[in-house]
Design an enzyme around this catalytic site. Structure first.
Site, PDB file in Angstrom:
ATOM      1  N   ASP A 245      18.584  14.149  -7.647  1.00  0.00           N
ATOM      2  CA  ASP A 245      18.681  13.814  -9.071  1.00  0.00           C
ATOM      3  C   ASP A 245      19.720  12.733  -9.311  1.00  0.00           C
ATOM      4  O   ASP A 245      19.449  11.737  -9.997  1.00  0.00           O
ATOM      5  CB  ASP A 245      19.055  15.064  -9.883  1.00  0.00           C
ATOM      6  CG  ASP A 245      17.911  16.055  -9.983  1.00  0.00           C
ATOM      7  OD1 ASP A 245      16.774  15.688  -9.641  1.00  0.00           O
ATOM      8  OD2 ASP A 245      18.159  17.210 -10.385  1.00  0.00           O
ATOM      9  N   ASP A 258      22.766  18.106  -9.333  1.00  0.00           N
ATOM     10  CA  ASP A 258      21.420  18.640  -9.563  1.00  0.00           C
ATOM     11  C   ASP A 258      21.367  19.199 -10.980  1.00  0.00           C
ATOM     12  O   ASP A 258      22.140  20.100 -11.335  1.00  0.00           O
ATOM     13  CB  ASP A 258      21.113  19.734  -8.536  1.00  0.00           C
ATOM     14  CG  ASP A 258      19.624  19.955  -8.371  1.00  0.00           C
ATOM     15  OD1 ASP A 258      18.857  19.019  -8.613  1.00  0.00           O
ATOM     16  OD2 ASP A 258      19.234  21.075  -7.988  1.00  0.00           O
ATOM     17  N   LYS A 260      19.629  21.327 -13.897  1.00  0.00           N
ATOM     18  CA  LYS A 260      18.722  22.458 -14.050  1.00  0.00           C
ATOM     19  C   LYS A 260      18.646  22.866 -15.520  1.00  0.00           C
ATOM     20  O   LYS A 260      19.620  22.728 -16.266  1.00  0.00           O
ATOM     21  CB  LYS A 260      19.188  23.658 -13.222  1.00  0.00           C
ATOM     22  CG  LYS A 260      19.248  23.404 -11.722  1.00  0.00           C
ATOM     23  CD  LYS A 260      17.869  23.138 -11.146  1.00  0.00           C
ATOM     24  CE  LYS A 260      17.929  22.929  -9.643  1.00  0.00           C
ATOM     25  NZ  LYS A 260      16.598  22.566  -9.077  1.00  0.00           N
TER      26      LYS A 260
END
Length: 339
Positions: A245, A258, A260
């Site tokens: 990412d 990352d 989420k």
């Protein structure tokens, strides 16, 4: 008992004389005579079923039974009895076994042979390598196919409950919307993190992701010097790939980040399930990928919420990343054995 005692005195008068000759303060003597009388003049001698038992061996047991009117059991005696019957308890045997297991093909998280260029790049744009079609398995696929039985059980139970509430078509639509929201959220973050671009007004006001963007606003303030966005990485030795990412500085540390999304709060790193393994796998891949002229030691998992609640950033330092790197290597070996 009185009658037998009187009968004894009647039949043997000398016993009476002996009784009165004993000083009065010796109170135990009448009791001794009483016990003797009952034994001598019982109608039928009762057989003792414990005559052949090794009384010396069970002396403590006999004493504990005959010495107390109430139960002589205490926590200490119960534990001692259990140890004699079943042996000492084995504490955390499975956990110790899991911790001592080591990967067969060990590779360090940091690549000792990688040369890092200190020359500044002419372009300030982050790296964005396109994911190419290859036979290498992805990090996501490896984790999905090596999920633990317990996690698989909970996931299946959750899916069944959602299907009962929404129906098969409703559940399919629900998962499709979640995937679409994730794509929109990542695209908006990419626009924000690129140096020359900002998220459009349409993106910020999109009802599907506006809450997520508000949720991560305080985290974005600590992120800078973006080096990669939505960029493909591959581990050239272990032969796996993934799509990172973001790689950027977070509070002075270069991290694989990352993003989420979640409908439920995840305030602790353990609530993110296999996400730390995914981040560790990406870090190892970057460090062994010749396309990247830097190495990463830390990770960051940011959990954003649709209602705009402040996101939870879970920072993973070098030591923690090394621990999850070992677990990732074990999962990778498990996948290779199955395939």
């Amino acid at each position: 008992v009185r009658m037998k005692f009187l009968q004894l005195l009647y039949r043997k008068p000398e016993k009476l004389e002996m009784l009165f000759q004993i000083p009065f303060y010796q109170k135990q003597v009448p009791h001794m005579c009483l016990a003797t009388s009952t034994c001598l003049y019982s109608k039928k001698k009762k057989t003792n079923s414990y005559e052949h038992v090794d009384q010396e061996k069970y002396k403590n047991l006999v004493y504990s039974v005959t010495s107390y009117k109430t139960s002589a059991q205490t926590p200490e005696t119960i534990l001692e009895e259990d140890n004699l019957l079943y042996g000492p308890p084995l504490k955390h045997s499975l956990q110790v076994k899991a911790e001592t297991k080591l990967p067969k093909n060990w590779l360090p998280l940091i690549n000792p042979n990688k040369r890092i260029s200190h020359l500044s790049s002419d372009s300030n744009l982050p790296m964005k390598i396109t994911l190419q079609g290859t036979k290498m398995p992805s990090v996501t696929r490896i984790l999905q196919q090596t999920v633990s039985p317990l996690q698989a059980f909970y996931l299946e139970r959750w899916q069944q409950r959602m299907i009962q509430e929404l129906g098969k078509d409703g559940y399919a639509e629900y998962t499709k919307n979640l995937f679409h929201q994730g794509e929109l959220f990542h695209a908006a973050l990419e626009s924000i993190l690129l140096p020359e671009e900002t998220a459009t007004k349409e993106q910020r006001e999109n009802a599907a992701i506006s809450g997520y963007l508000s949720s991560v606003q305080h985290v974005l303030e600590d992120i800078g010097e973006v080096k990669a966005l939505e960029s493909a990485v591959q581990h050239e030795t272990l032969q796996y790939l993934g799509l990172v990412d973001c790689v950027a500085m977070y509070r002075g540390q270069l991290c694989v980040i990352d993003w989420k999304t979640s409908e439920k709060p995840k305030p602790f790193l353990k609530n993110t399930f296999d996400n730390p393994l995914q981040v560790a796998a990406y870090i190892g891949a970057i460090n062994h990928d010749a396309n990247y002229d830097f190495q990463v030691r830390c990770g960051l998992i940011v959990v954003a919420y649709k209602d705009g609640s402040p996101a939870h950033p879970h920072f993973m330092g070098p030591e923690l990343c090394s621990q999850y790197w070992k677990k990732w290597l074990l999962r990778l070996e498990e996948y290779m054995d199955k395939n």
